[in-house]
Design a protein around this motif. Structure first.
Motif, PDB file in Angstrom:
ATOM      1  N   LYS A 129      -2.411   4.434   3.795  1.00  0.00           N
ATOM      2  CA  LYS A 129      -3.407   3.995   4.767  1.00  0.00           C
ATOM      3  C   LYS A 129      -4.538   3.206   4.121  1.00  0.00           C
ATOM      4  O   LYS A 129      -5.225   2.442   4.792  1.00  0.00           O
ATOM      5  N   SER A 130      -4.729   3.400   2.825  1.00  0.00           N
ATOM      6  CA  SER A 130      -5.742   2.645   2.088  1.00  0.00           C
ATOM      7  C   SER A 130      -5.357   2.604   0.620  1.00  0.00           C
ATOM      8  O   SER A 130      -4.409   3.266   0.198  1.00  0.00           O
ATOM      9  N   CYS A 131      -6.107   1.815  -0.133  1.00  0.00           N
ATOM     10  CA  CYS A 131      -5.889   1.712  -1.577  1.00  0.00           C
ATOM     11  C   CYS A 131      -7.135   2.200  -2.302  1.00  0.00           C
ATOM     12  O   CYS A 131      -8.232   2.166  -1.739  1.00  0.00           O
ATOM     13  N   LYS A 142      -5.225   9.521   1.885  1.00  0.00           N
ATOM     14  CA  LYS A 142      -5.071   8.195   2.503  1.00  0.00           C
ATOM     15  C   LYS A 142      -4.352   7.233   1.574  1.00  0.00           C
ATOM     16  O   LYS A 142      -3.553   6.421   2.009  1.00  0.00           O
ATOM     17  N   TRP A 143      -4.631   7.339   0.259  1.00  0.00           N
ATOM     18  CA  TRP A 143      -3.920   6.487  -0.692  1.00  0.00           C
ATOM     19  C   TRP A 143      -2.436   6.798  -0.659  1.00  0.00           C
ATOM     20  O   TRP A 143      -1.608   5.899  -0.585  1.00  0.00           O
ATOM     21  N   ASP A 167     -10.424   2.289  -4.442  1.00  0.00           N
ATOM     22  CA  ASP A 167     -11.486   1.317  -4.627  1.00  0.00           C
ATOM     23  C   ASP A 167     -11.451   0.813  -6.062  1.00  0.00           C
ATOM     24  O   ASP A 167     -11.108   1.555  -6.989  1.00  0.00           O
ATOM     25  N   ALA A 209      -9.554  10.996   0.724  1.00  0.00           N
ATOM     26  CA  ALA A 209      -9.342   9.656   0.167  1.00  0.00           C
ATOM     27  C   ALA A 209      -8.014   9.605  -0.576  1.00  0.00           C
ATOM     28  O   ALA A 209      -7.231   8.657  -0.415  1.00  0.00           O
ATOM     29  N   GLN A 240       0.813  -1.214   0.000  1.00  0.00           N
ATOM     30  CA  GLN A 240       0.000   0.000   0.000  1.00  0.00           C
ATOM     31  C   GLN A 240       0.845   1.261   0.000  1.00  0.00           C
ATOM     32  O   GLN A 240       0.501   2.246  -0.653  1.00  0.00           O
TER      33      GLN A 240
END
Length: 155
Positions: free
Chosen positions: A42-44, A37-38, A46, A34, A3
């Motif tokens: 912290k996240s990928c 965060k990518w 969607d 968002a 990530q």
């Protein structure tokens, strides 16, 4: 799929295109949080917006999932690695779901006799219906589990 590497790659590609996080977010109809965060890992992104993101950044999905530019010589190898990794993550999620289903089934199997015993030995007890509720939920989970994992064939 790392990530953090994906996030750094998104950040690099975004900056190469001269876009801010807010501008990229507006193009994708999402919040700039968002995108942040990518980029921090912290996240990928969607799956539903992955193709749009790749079009905007002018990269392939394979490059996005790899977190780096891929030369044509390594493209097939990287694609296979990404597919294998995605399949492993899917398998892990399915095993986790199976565990939850089996735990509910065990609870239902254990609670049913207790519920019926309490009602048999203490008939004046009106009860709260919690045992019956857990029994019903367990039976529903069992039916779902059974229909998902077994095939009934008529001769």
């Amino acid at each position: 799929m790392n990530q953090e590497a994906i996030g750094k790659f998104i950040s690099t590609c975004r900056k190469e295109k001269g876009l801010t996080q807010i501008q990229l977010a507006e193009k994708l109809n999402i919040t700039n949080r968002a995108v942040s965060k990518w980029e921090t890992g912290k996240s990928c992104p969607d799956v539903s917006i992955m193709l749009s993101l790749c079009d905007i950044l002018e990269i392939t999905v394979n490059e996005l999932l790899s977190g780096e530019r891929i030369s044509m010589e390594n493209y097939r190898e990287k694609a296979e690695e990404n597919l294998i990794e995605l399949q492993q993550k899917k398998d892990k999620a399915q095993k986790s779901l199976l565990r939850v289903e089996l735990i509910w089934l065990a609870i239902a199997v254990l609670m049913s006799p207790i519920h019926f015993a309490i009602n048999y030995y203490y008939p004046e007890n009106k009860g709260t219906g919690v045992g019956l509720f857990i029994t019903l939920v367990g039976l529903i989970m069992f039916v779902i589990y059974f229909t998902k994992h077994y095939e009934i064939r008529l001769r």
